[in-house]
Design a protein around this motif. Structure first.
Motif, mmCIF file in Angstrom:
data_model
loop_
_atom_site.group_PDB
_atom_site.id
_atom_site.type_symbol
_atom_site.label_atom_id
_atom_site.label_comp_id
_atom_site.label_asym_id
_atom_site.label_seq_id
_atom_site.Cartn_x
_atom_site.Cartn_y
_atom_site.Cartn_z
ATOM 1 N N THR A 156 0.827 -1.194 0.000
ATOM 2 C CA THR A 156 0.000 0.000 0.000
ATOM 3 C C THR A 156 0.862 1.244 0.000
ATOM 4 O O THR A 156 1.928 1.290 0.618
ATOM 5 N N GLU A 159 -5.217 6.072 0.064
ATOM 6 C CA GLU A 159 -4.332 4.914 -0.027
ATOM 7 C C GLU A 159 -4.678 4.100 -1.270
ATOM 8 O O GLU A 159 -5.856 3.934 -1.606
ATOM 9 N N THR A 172 -3.370 0.327 -3.225
ATOM 10 C CA THR A 172 -2.629 -0.915 -3.026
ATOM 11 C C THR A 172 -2.336 -1.547 -4.373
ATOM 12 O O THR A 172 -3.248 -1.734 -5.186
ATOM 13 N N ARG A 176 -6.425 0.234 1.717
ATOM 14 C CA ARG A 176 -5.291 -0.501 2.271
ATOM 15 C C ARG A 176 -5.483 -1.982 2.024
ATOM 16 O O ARG A 176 -6.530 -2.541 2.336
ATOM 17 N N GLN A 196 0.601 -6.898 3.507
ATOM 18 C CA GLN A 196 1.653 -5.959 3.138
ATOM 19 C C GLN A 196 2.933 -6.761 2.988
ATOM 20 O O GLN A 196 3.505 -7.218 3.972
#
Length: 172
Positions: free
Chosen positions: A5, A12, A14, A29, A33
């Motif tokens: 992200t 945000e 991603t 988001r 991650q």
């Protein structure tokens, strides 16, 4: 699927990677991650874009879609930052209908990197946008690119057949 992200001025976003290529850019988001070399490059290039230091992207992209959708997305990538095209112009280029081009444009899984925001409806009407806050986000991206082009000391580029800047466009 690895995701990373990036915080941008429009919220945000991603980016997702599959088999060594970017396959999606989504608003919000991501659940996972997972910083890979490619996702790190993608986020870096997005940050450069939003900082006004980059108008295009140099990343391997592999959007999932039909052969026709991929042709449309290839044509979108050829539209320089600071310029727009109409659905009709792209349809003539691709030997298709404006409606089919619009449907493929709306199905773009990698917005911004594949710049679907650079396509306007007939008469310079802004049209819809499926990312972020819809047409407001599309207008922000177009204005950002216009400012980038102006700041680079280049003459302001005409936006397709609709003249300089976004004068005359509306949010219908």
């Amino acid at each position: 699927m690895p995701q990373l992200t990036c915080l941008t001025p429009i919220g945000e976003v991603t980016v997702s990677e599959e088999d060594g290529a970017i396959v999606a850019l989504d608003w919000g988001r991501g659940r996972d991650q997972d910083r890979t070399e490619l996702l790190g490059r993608a986020v870096g290039q997005l940050q450069d874009y939003f900082d006004g230091a980059r108008g295009g992207f140099d990343l391997p992209l592999a959007p999932h879609g039909t052969a026709f959708q991929r042709r449309v997305w290839g044509a979108l990538r050829a539209i320089p930052a600071g310029q727009t095209r109409s659905y009709g112009e792209l349809a003539r280029l691709l030997g298709s209908s404006a409606r089919a081009v619009g449907q493929a444009n709306g199905a773009n899984p990698i917005p911004i990197l594949i710049p679907c925001h650079r396509v306007l409806a007939a008469g310079g009407v802004l049209g819809g946008y499926s990312g972020g806050e819809g047409p407001t986000t599309k207008l922000w991206l177009l204005e950002h690119e216009r400012r980038m082009t102006d700041a680079a000391g280049q003459p302001q580029l005409a936006l397709g057949p609709f003249g300089p800047g976004l004068a005359g466009t509306n949010l219908r």
